[in-house]
Design a protein around this motif. Structure first.
Motif, mmCIF file in Angstrom:
data_model
loop_
_atom_site.group_PDB
_atom_site.id
_atom_site.type_symbol
_atom_site.label_atom_id
_atom_site.label_comp_id
_atom_site.label_asym_id
_atom_site.label_seq_id
_atom_site.Cartn_x
_atom_site.Cartn_y
_atom_site.Cartn_z
ATOM 1 N N VAL A 431 9.182 7.275 -7.196
ATOM 2 C CA VAL A 431 8.741 6.101 -7.958
ATOM 3 C C VAL A 431 7.544 6.460 -8.832
ATOM 4 O O VAL A 431 7.481 6.098 -10.017
ATOM 5 C CB VAL A 431 8.398 4.942 -7.000
ATOM 6 N N ASP A 432 6.602 7.186 -8.254
ATOM 7 C CA ASP A 432 5.426 7.607 -9.018
ATOM 8 C C ASP A 432 5.832 8.483 -10.201
ATOM 9 O O ASP A 432 5.347 8.302 -11.323
ATOM 10 C CB ASP A 432 4.470 8.358 -8.089
ATOM 11 N N PRO A 470 12.724 -2.960 -9.999
ATOM 12 C CA PRO A 470 12.587 -2.919 -8.530
ATOM 13 C C PRO A 470 11.297 -2.274 -8.047
ATOM 14 O O PRO A 470 10.859 -2.538 -6.925
ATOM 15 C CB PRO A 470 13.805 -2.093 -8.093
ATOM 16 N N ALA A 471 10.688 -1.435 -8.876
ATOM 17 C CA ALA A 471 9.472 -0.732 -8.450
ATOM 18 C C ALA A 471 8.207 -1.536 -8.701
ATOM 19 O O ALA A 471 7.135 -1.148 -8.220
ATOM 20 C CB ALA A 471 9.368 0.615 -9.158
ATOM 21 N N VAL A 472 8.300 -2.650 -9.431
ATOM 22 C CA VAL A 472 7.089 -3.407 -9.780
ATOM 23 C C VAL A 472 7.267 -4.895 -9.473
ATOM 24 O O VAL A 472 6.723 -5.745 -10.171
ATOM 25 C CB VAL A 472 6.722 -3.199 -11.271
ATOM 26 N N THR A 473 7.991 -5.205 -8.437
ATOM 27 C CA THR A 473 8.116 -6.597 -8.020
ATOM 28 C C THR A 473 6.953 -6.977 -7.105
ATOM 29 O O THR A 473 6.198 -6.119 -6.632
ATOM 30 C CB THR A 473 9.443 -6.817 -7.280
ATOM 31 N N ILE A 474 6.827 -8.272 -6.850
ATOM 32 C CA ILE A 474 5.766 -8.746 -5.951
ATOM 33 C C ILE A 474 5.972 -8.184 -4.550
ATOM 34 O O ILE A 474 5.012 -7.777 -3.873
ATOM 35 C CB ILE A 474 5.745 -10.284 -5.937
ATOM 36 N N ARG A 498 -1.778 9.720 -0.022
ATOM 37 C CA ARG A 498 -1.998 10.243 -1.377
ATOM 38 C C ARG A 498 -0.901 9.766 -2.320
ATOM 39 O O ARG A 498 -1.175 9.335 -3.447
ATOM 40 C CB ARG A 498 -2.043 11.769 -1.344
ATOM 41 N N TYR A 499 0.349 9.839 -1.872
ATOM 42 C CA TYR A 499 1.453 9.361 -2.705
ATOM 43 C C TYR A 499 1.360 7.856 -2.932
ATOM 44 O O TYR A 499 1.719 7.352 -4.006
ATOM 45 C CB TYR A 499 2.792 9.703 -2.051
ATOM 46 N N ALA A 500 0.882 7.123 -1.920
ATOM 47 C CA ALA A 500 0.736 5.671 -2.080
ATOM 48 C C ALA A 500 -0.311 5.348 -3.139
ATOM 49 O O ALA A 500 -0.114 4.444 -3.970
ATOM 50 C CB ALA A 500 0.360 5.036 -0.742
ATOM 51 N N PHE A 501 -1.423 6.075 -3.132
ATOM 52 C CA PHE A 501 -2.446 5.871 -4.166
ATOM 53 C C PHE A 501 -1.877 6.158 -5.559
ATOM 54 O O PHE A 501 -2.059 5.368 -6.496
ATOM 55 C CB PHE A 501 -3.648 6.784 -3.903
ATOM 56 N N LYS A 502 -1.193 7.289 -5.700
ATOM 57 C CA LYS A 502 -0.652 7.658 -7.013
ATOM 58 C C LYS A 502 0.409 6.673 -7.478
ATOM 59 O O LYS A 502 0.444 6.280 -8.650
ATOM 60 C CB LYS A 502 -0.057 9.074 -6.944
ATOM 61 N N MET A 507 2.141 2.005 -10.821
ATOM 62 C CA MET A 507 2.697 0.649 -10.812
ATOM 63 C C MET A 507 1.772 -0.312 -11.554
ATOM 64 O O MET A 507 2.225 -1.141 -12.362
ATOM 65 C CB MET A 507 2.907 0.189 -9.369
ATOM 66 N N LEU A 508 0.480 -0.202 -11.301
ATOM 67 C CA LEU A 508 -0.487 -1.053 -12.001
ATOM 68 C C LEU A 508 -0.524 -0.736 -13.494
ATOM 69 O O LEU A 508 -0.600 -1.646 -14.334
ATOM 70 C CB LEU A 508 -1.873 -0.864 -11.385
ATOM 71 N N SER A 509 -0.456 0.546 -13.836
ATOM 72 C CA SER A 509 -0.455 0.924 -15.256
ATOM 73 C C SER A 509 0.798 0.422 -15.955
ATOM 74 O O SER A 509 0.747 0.011 -17.125
ATOM 75 C CB SER A 509 -0.554 2.448 -15.384
#
Length: 706
Positions: A431-432, A470-474, A498-502, A507-509
């Motif tokens: 996803v990242d 699907p990667a940027v839903t609530i 680390r992967y969760a942070f990235k 996702m935010l970007s």
């Protein structure tokens, strides 16, 4: 009285000693001769056991050799011009021999070494796979199925931990990977077999098993670690085989077939395997490597370095020519004479400049110094093109959407299983990678630096959020923030964090980027509102920031990046609703958080430009947005700034982020030096931590009210 007491004590000791029973010598229950006989028996048993194991291994090897020879043999036919043709003649009992070898591999792991020594894959399996072309024939289909099953077993994935027992098998697997690259016809045959089974209208269990085995073989080949145990090779040398295999898969249209299978919403049986295949294809390179020509980058860096050296030499020449135009030099004749400084200078930097020019002219040497030492992945044009188009196909087709939905359901269903961490890390990485590739592609197209027509024509298609919805839903954001909750350490916990942070950062970007498109405004606005209203999310990020010392350096870098993106998204939402109260953002303004940022900044030499830029922008946020430059008026912070200034201030070839860091340090230092004569109490305040109220009092005077 003392003497009497001593005599009395001695008498008691004597009586006790006299009353004790005499010690008897323990008799040995076994004679020395019997012990010697036991040693002889143990030695004989060891010898017999060793001989028995050796005999069993010899029997196993002979059995494997017999079954391998029963599969067929290679013959050579000579022609009239003294040339020859080598062809394979299959045996009579091929199916039974393949079944027996399969059983032996399943029972005895050491039989894999015997098969490797017999060159079993290249001399037996590959010819059988290429000769049996008719899948409608049940016998040929069974032979192919058994061959593929053997390939799956012989390319089994071994864990990459330091288990020396598995090292020989890992080296064998690496050799098998090279064999597939040398024989593209076998990869083409795998594609044809997979395509034939997918075209079947009614697939039975045997057909599904066949497809599963084919996908397992492809997954295993991509997951094999290249050149295990070879520490002298660089990263790029080790990954050469891996990238060559990806090119072969792309040229034989296997990746196209994987994308088609992943896009099928009704047939989710193999989605997990295809997901792992895509992960291993994209595992060893970042999206930024696809848009950077490392050779051109290294060459341009070399020429810039030469220009800087020449400029520096010219400055020194001018300086010394004005100050002391004459110097004294020793000559071979033994006396000194005055020489013009400009004549003497020409011989000093000449050799360094020639060496530098040689490095610039030699692409391999400049690449080795500027790329390999930094462990950068160097991709040639063909590999970059293959991986670019693969990433683009994943986004443009419905493969990404279908795979993400399938893997999310699988993770939720198996969340308590011990091996779920591997699926989570693969999910986060893919996803990242996909979101980052999409962001980079759109930014490259907007800056007019993208020249590829295929990519340019696809920018409009991937700009819409529906491609990565699907990667940027609530629900996805909720699950992603749940991974940030502190838990007990377990296997791969650091990698998952680390992967969760990235992943969260991209996702935010992505959410921030798609707000510019009118068609996505309502959907994105609801997601932004959900993130902005959840104070729990800010608290989870702050918990990690406060405990940043216990994180590894890579995790610290990823955390700094996600904080930067999170604060930008909050600012962006406030700009959309025209309310600037800085509610959640103010939580990040504290002496503890600034100190932890400075702890990360202590490793400024290891920080990438992206993370360094995030730190500088966070510092400027505190200074300009909140007018709290007094938070940096601290002796420990100023000591760190001074150390960085002493190092980077005299270094050539600084990056843009390093220049911005130096600019901030100079500005905040000058600000402090200007304030010290006016406010002598600042000397005392340098030794104490400060909050926002203290800073306002300090900056506006101690008679400040409010």
């Amino acid at each position: 009285r003392v003497l009497l007491n001593v005599e009395f004590v001695e008498l008691i000791r004597f009586d006790i000693h006299f009353l004790q029973p005499p010690k008897r010598e323990m008799k040995r229950t076994a004679s020395s001769s019997s012990i010697g006989s036991n040693k002889k028996i143990d030695k004989r048993e060891k010898q017999s056991r060793f001989q028995r194991v050796k005999n069993e291994n010899d029997d196993c090897n002979s059995t494997i050799s017999r079954h391998a020879n029963a599969l067929g043999e290679m013959n050579e036919v000579f022609t009239r011009d003294n040339s020859s043709y080598i062809f394979f003649i299959p045996g009579t009992n091929v199916i039974s021999s393949l079944q027996e070898i399969n059983k032996m591999i399943y029972k005895e792991k050491e039989s894999l070494i015997t098969l490797y020594k017999l060159e079993f894959i290249e001399s037996r399996l590959f010819p059988l796979v290429l000769l049996n072309n008719c899948l409608e024939d049940c016998a040929q289909k069974e032979i192919l199925r058994l061959c593929v099953e053997l390939l799956t077993r012989m390319t089994k994935i071994y864990s990459s931990d330091k288990n020396l027992k598995d090292l020989p098998f890992m080296k064998i697997n690496s050799a098998y990977k090279e064999l597939f690259i040398l024989n593209p016809s076998v990869i083409r045959k795998i594609h044809n077999m997979l395509q034939w089974h997918l075209n079947l209208a009614n697939r039975g269990n045997e057909d599904k098993k066949f497809i599963h085995l084919l996908l397992l073989t492809c997954r295993n080949l991509l997951a094999i670690k290249d050149s295990p145990g070879s520490g002298n090779l660089t990263v790029n040398e080790k990954l050469k085989t891996h990238f060559d295999l990806i090119v072969q898969f792309y040229n034989e249209n296997l990746i196209e077939l994987f994308t088609t299978m992943a896009s099928d919403k009704d047939d989710v049986l193999w989605h997990t395997l295809i997901f792992e295949i895509f992960y291993h294809i994209l595992e060893h390179n970042g999206p930024e490597d696809l848009f950077i020509d490392s050779k051109m980058e290294a060459s341009s860096k070399g020429f810039k370095l030469m220009e800087q050296v020449k400029r520096r030499q010219e400055e020194i020449r001018k300086k010394f020519s004005k100050v002391c135009p004459k110097i004294w030099m020793d000559t071979k004749k033994g006396y000194e004479k005055p020489v013009d400084i400009r004549q003497a200078w020409e011989g000093i930097p000449k050799f360094d400049l020639m060496g530098l020019r040689g490095k610039v002219d030699n692409e391999h040497e400049i690449l080795a110094e500027t790329v390999n030492k930094r462990k950068r992945i160097v991709l040639d044009d063909q590999i970059r093109k293959c991986i670019k188009l693969t990433s683009l196909k994943i986004i443009k087709s419905s493969a990404f959407e279908v795979l993400i939905n399938t893997i999310q359901k699988e993770i939720n269903a198996k969340i308590d299983k011990h091996d779920i961490n591997k699926h989570i890390s693969h999910y986060l990485y893919l996803v990242d990678y996909t979101l980052k590739f999409r962001i980079r592609l759109i930014s490259e197209s907007s800056s007019s630096s993208l020249k590829d027509e295929v990519l340019l024509s696809s920018v409009n298609e991937i700009s819409d959020v529906s491609q990565v919805r699907p990667a940027v839903t609530i629900e996805t954001f909720e699950w992603m923030f749940s991974l940030l909750v502190k838990r007990e350490a377990h296997e791969n916990s650091g990698q998952i964090l680390r992967y969760a942070f990235k992943c969260l950062k991209n996702m935010l970007s992505t959410i921030k980027q798609v707000t510019l498109i009118e068609s996505n405004r309502e959907t994105v606005f609801s997601i932004l509102k959900y993130i902005y209203d959840n104070e729990v999310y800010a608290d989870r990020i702050l918990d990690h920031l406060k405990d940043i010392e216990n994180l590894a350096f890579k995790e610290q870098e990823a955390l700094i990046s996600v904080v930067h993106s999170y604060l930008e998204v909050l600012d962006h939402y406030e700009g959309m609703i025209q309310i600037f109260n800085n509610g959640l953002q103010k939580k990040f303004v504290s002496d503890e958080i600034i100190n932890n940022y400075c702890k990360v900044l202590e490793g400024y030499r290891k920080l990438d430009d992206e993370e360094l830029k995030c730190i500088v922008e966070f510092f400027y946020r505190i200074w300009y947005k909140y007018d709290l430059e007094g938070m940096f008026y601290k002796i420990t912070i100023m000591y760190l700034f001074n150390r960085i200034l002493d190092d980077l201030g005299y270094r050539q070839g600084l990056t843009l982020a390093q220049h911005e860091l130096l600019s901030f340090i100079l500005n905040i230092s000058n600000k402090l030096l200007n304030e010290l004569p006016k406010k002598p109490l600042l000397y005392v305040e340098l030794f104490y931590p400060k909050n926002s109220e203290d800073c306002h009092l300090l900056q506006q005077g101690y008679d400040f009210e409010g």
